[in-house]
Design an enzyme around this catalytic site. Structure first.
Site, PDB file in Angstrom:
ATOM      1  N   CYS A 281     -31.282  11.916  -0.486  1.00  0.00           N
ATOM      2  CA  CYS A 281     -31.562  12.725  -1.683  1.00  0.00           C
ATOM      3  C   CYS A 281     -32.384  11.861  -2.634  1.00  0.00           C
ATOM      4  O   CYS A 281     -31.830  11.044  -3.378  1.00  0.00           O
ATOM      5  CB  CYS A 281     -30.277  13.193  -2.353  1.00  0.00           C
ATOM      6  SG  CYS A 281     -30.609  14.140  -3.852  1.00  0.00           S
TER       7      CYS A 281
ATOM      8  N   CYS B 187     -37.134  18.902  -4.707  1.00  0.00           N
ATOM      9  CA  CYS B 187     -36.427  18.201  -3.632  1.00  0.00           C
ATOM     10  C   CYS B 187     -37.263  16.995  -3.242  1.00  0.00           C
ATOM     11  O   CYS B 187     -38.377  17.136  -2.726  1.00  0.00           O
ATOM     12  CB  CYS B 187     -36.214  19.129  -2.432  1.00  0.00           C
ATOM     13  SG  CYS B 187     -35.401  18.288  -1.050  1.00  0.00           S
TER      14      CYS B 187
HETATM   15  N1  LIG Z   1     -30.043  19.335   0.753  1.00  0.00           N
HETATM   16  C1  LIG Z   1     -30.506  18.155   1.374  1.00  0.00           C
HETATM   17  C2  LIG Z   1     -30.348  16.897   0.640  1.00  0.00           C
HETATM   18  C3  LIG Z   1     -30.864  16.918  -0.749  1.00  0.00           C
HETATM   19  C4  LIG Z   1     -32.295  16.562  -0.968  1.00  0.00           C
HETATM   20  C5  LIG Z   1     -32.546  16.218  -2.382  1.00  0.00           C
HETATM   21  N2  LIG Z   1     -32.460  17.222  -3.361  1.00  0.00           N
HETATM   22  C6  LIG Z   1     -33.716  15.297  -2.561  1.00  0.00           C
HETATM   23  O1  LIG Z   1     -34.158  15.138  -3.697  1.00  0.00           O
HETATM   24  O2  LIG Z   1     -34.136  14.674  -1.585  1.00  0.00           O
HETATM   25  C7  LIG Z   1     -29.920  17.983   2.767  1.00  0.00           C
HETATM   26  O3  LIG Z   1     -28.834  18.524   3.076  1.00  0.00           O
HETATM   27  O4  LIG Z   1     -30.567  17.309   3.567  1.00  0.00           O
END
Ligand SMILES: N[C@@H](CCC[C@H](N)C(=O)O)C(=O)O
Length: 294
Positions: A76, A224
């Site tokens: 993340c 993300c």
């Molecule tokens: N939902 C994702 C992990 C989260 C990603 C995040 N918000 C970022 O900034 O990289 C998963 O389950 O892989």
């Protein structure tokens, strides 16, 4: 509340993050606590970044990452920037080495307050992403949604940034696609045995891109970070962009991603504190600190 742990509600250019201070404790934030915190409008989040004592010499902390549905995540990027911001404010330190389930991560806060996280190296093998069946070339995999003869989205690039990503390339406005409708179907498509983060990307120049992401375990988010990294790596791999790209995200913020010649992917952007409180890591019951901002 007994056995509570401090937390900070933060965001990484709109990606809603809870940084939980689990140092000095043996327990973990439970999936039930994550689901309860997400059900409350005040603490609704995309990821919890739980800071634990280091497990490995040479690292400062172990970071456990939970999605808002209670599932675990391997990476993340936006959350890691929030962790750095919180720890830098507490300690004055600017450079950190962390461990996550996906490996060791280095991060630093710059003089202007922005934070860079070394997100490690991307992987492209179908078993590494993972995909359910063999694709020799993951720059473009066979997957589409919508009518068979006129798909709405098709032929994504697939990348692992420690976590699985599919990037669908579009020529027009990323907002003209019903990602809230297609996201859950694609996240849970049988081709992704561990589900996947789904991104729509519009390349606007060799150095700029606009992205929207449906996150695995969290749904539509304002940003993300690992998806931004995956999108730039996939764009450079398919000669859509160079290796240094600025990305606009739905929260209105921008991220910068550089895929260095040594194969490491560096994510840079801002992080913001909102309020602090304490919570019960087993139930998610929480209280706001009295001196904390509204
Ligand atoms: N939902 C994702 C992990 C989260 C990603 C995040 N918000 C970022 O900034 O990289 C998963 O389950 O892989």
């Amino acid at each position: 509340m007994a056995g509570t742990a401090p937390f900070a509600k933060m965001n990484g250019i709109g990606n809603e993050i809870i940084v939980a201070d689990m140092r000095g404790r043996a327990d973990r934030v439970t999936p039930a606590a994550a689901i309860a915190l997400n059900a409350d409008a005040a603490t609704k989040f995309d990821q919890i970044m739980a800071i634990h004592d280091a497990r490995t010499p040479g690292t400062a902390f172990f970071i456990d990452i939970l999605n808002s549905d209670g599932s675990g995540a391997q990476a993340c990027g936006n959350g890691m920037r929030c962790v750095v911001q919180a720890l830098a404010a507490e300690t004055g330190q600017k450079i950190f080495t962390f461990e996550t389930v996906a490996g060791i991560l280095n991060a630093r806060q710059h003089a202007d307050g922005t934070i860079s996280v070394d997100m490690g190296t991307p992987r492209f093998g179908w078993q590494d992403i993972p995909l359910a069946e063999e694709f020799r070339d993951t720059r473009m995999i066979e997957l589409q949604i919508g009518p068979i003869d006129a798909p709405v989205l098709h032929s994504p690039s697939a990348v692992s940034m420690g976590n699985p990503h599919a990037i669908f390339w579009v020529d027009g406005d990323v907002w003209s696609y019903e990602l809230d409708r297609f996201g859950p179907l694609l996240e849970n498509h049988p081709i992704f045995p561990e589900r996947a983060n789904i991104t729509i990307a519009q390349v606007t120049s060799p150095e700029t891109m606009v992205i929207r992401t449906w996150e695995r375990g969290a749904g539509l988010t304002k940003a993300c970070g690992s998806a931004a990294c995956a999108a730039v790596v996939a764009a450079a791999r398919t000669r859509r962009t160079g290796r240094s790209v600025s990305l606009m995200t739905p929260g209105g913020g921008s991220l910068h991603v550089e895929w260095r010649d040594d194969d490491h992917v560096i994510l840079t952007g801002a992080a913001e504190w909102e309020f602090s409180g304490s919570f019960d890591p087993s139930t998610g019951q929480w209280a706001r600190d009295t001196e904390s901002a509204a």
